[in-house]
Write a protein that holds these residues in place. Structure first.
Motif: not given
Length: 285
Positions: A33-45, A75-87
């Protein structure tokens, strides 16, 4: 492993060094998914269930290149939130340099939008430096820290590493990172932009002080490879500075011990060992 000379020639871009609320504005893709974060479209899973664990990749990298092997295990034991940072990867850029402060602010804002008050943070390489900055600037968002193959002072890395940033060469960026970025974004200008911003951030790298690390109250696990860029001695010093610091030294190079994509997959069991160690550290009260 490559010989020492070849390894050092690849390191500058290897290390660049060397996250559902109604307020979130997101669009879904097949993988994330993408979220609008501080002026960028930030991708995360988001993968798995359990306590939130944020994964922050290294410089020049994506979720897949840094965490493709270890993420399904975690991910077998946690809710993993993986992000991709600016650029990086799927995430857009802003008309401003990359900084660890801005990256930390972006991760904190994403957690806010996702209604996650506090999370465990696992940062690799430059992601480890972002994790430390997150703990300094947004301590209320951080439960525990895993700082993998990162450093807090310039003298942790050999002089030749820093020399590479005076006149950074695109040819020094490992081809596997170029190829993986191109699978996401085929615009060569976007890849070169990431390269230049990552290189400039490392050229401008400034030490954190011992006092800053001593002020971080979150339990912190410092992990280093025995053939890493920074020395085991530097990692040990970091672990001692954290009031609740622990240290692990594992066989392998820069991220090799958890399966970072730069290294060939030799069927090693070390990534599973690493994941079990993280589970134990994060479960310990």
């Amino acid at each position: 492993m490559k010989n020492a000379g070849n390894t050092l020639s690849q390191i500058p871009l290897l290390i660049m060094a060397m996250m559902t609320a109604s307020t979130i504005q997101a669009q879904t893709t097949e993988a994330g998914q993408y979220a609008n974060i501080n002026g960028i479209k930030m991708y995360y899973e988001i993968h798995g269930t359990g306590k939130p664990l944020v994964l922050i990749h290294g410089g020049g990298s994506t979720i897949k290149t840094s965490f493709g092997k270890i993420m399904p295990i975690l991910a077998k034991t946690h809710q993993v939130i993986a992000v991709e940072l600016q650029a990086h990867g799927h995430t857009s850029d802003r008309d401003a340099p990359e900084t660890f402060v801005q990256d930390a602010n972006d991760v904190a804002e994403l957690l806010k939008q996702l209604n996650i008050p506090k999370a465990d943070i696992f940062g690799f390489s430059n992601g480890g430096q972002t994790a430390m900055q997150l703990a300094l600037d947004h301590p209320g968002r951080v439960n525990k820290l895993i700082i993998a193959s990162a450093f807090y002072k310039r003298d942790a890395a050999p002089a030749g590493f820093w020399e590479g940033f005076k006149n950074p060469q695109f040819s020094s960026m490992p081809q596997i990172y170029k190829d993986e970025f191109a699978k996401i974004n085929s615009d060569p200008a976007a890849l070169m932009n990431m390269f230049n911003k990552d290189a400039h951030r490392m050229f401008m790298f400034k030490d954190w002080s011992d006092e800053e690390l001593k002020s971080i109250q979150a339990p912190a696990l410092v992990v280093i490879g025995d053939r890493d860029l920074a020395s085991a001695e530097h990692a040990a010093k970091m672990a001692r500075l954290f009031p609740h610091g622990r240290l692990a030294i594992l066989p392998g190079g820069h991220g090799e011990y958890f399966g970072e994509m730069y290294f060939p997959d030799k069927g090693s069991k070390i990534p599973e060992l690493f994941a079990a160690m993280l589970d134990e550290f994060l479960a310990d009260s």
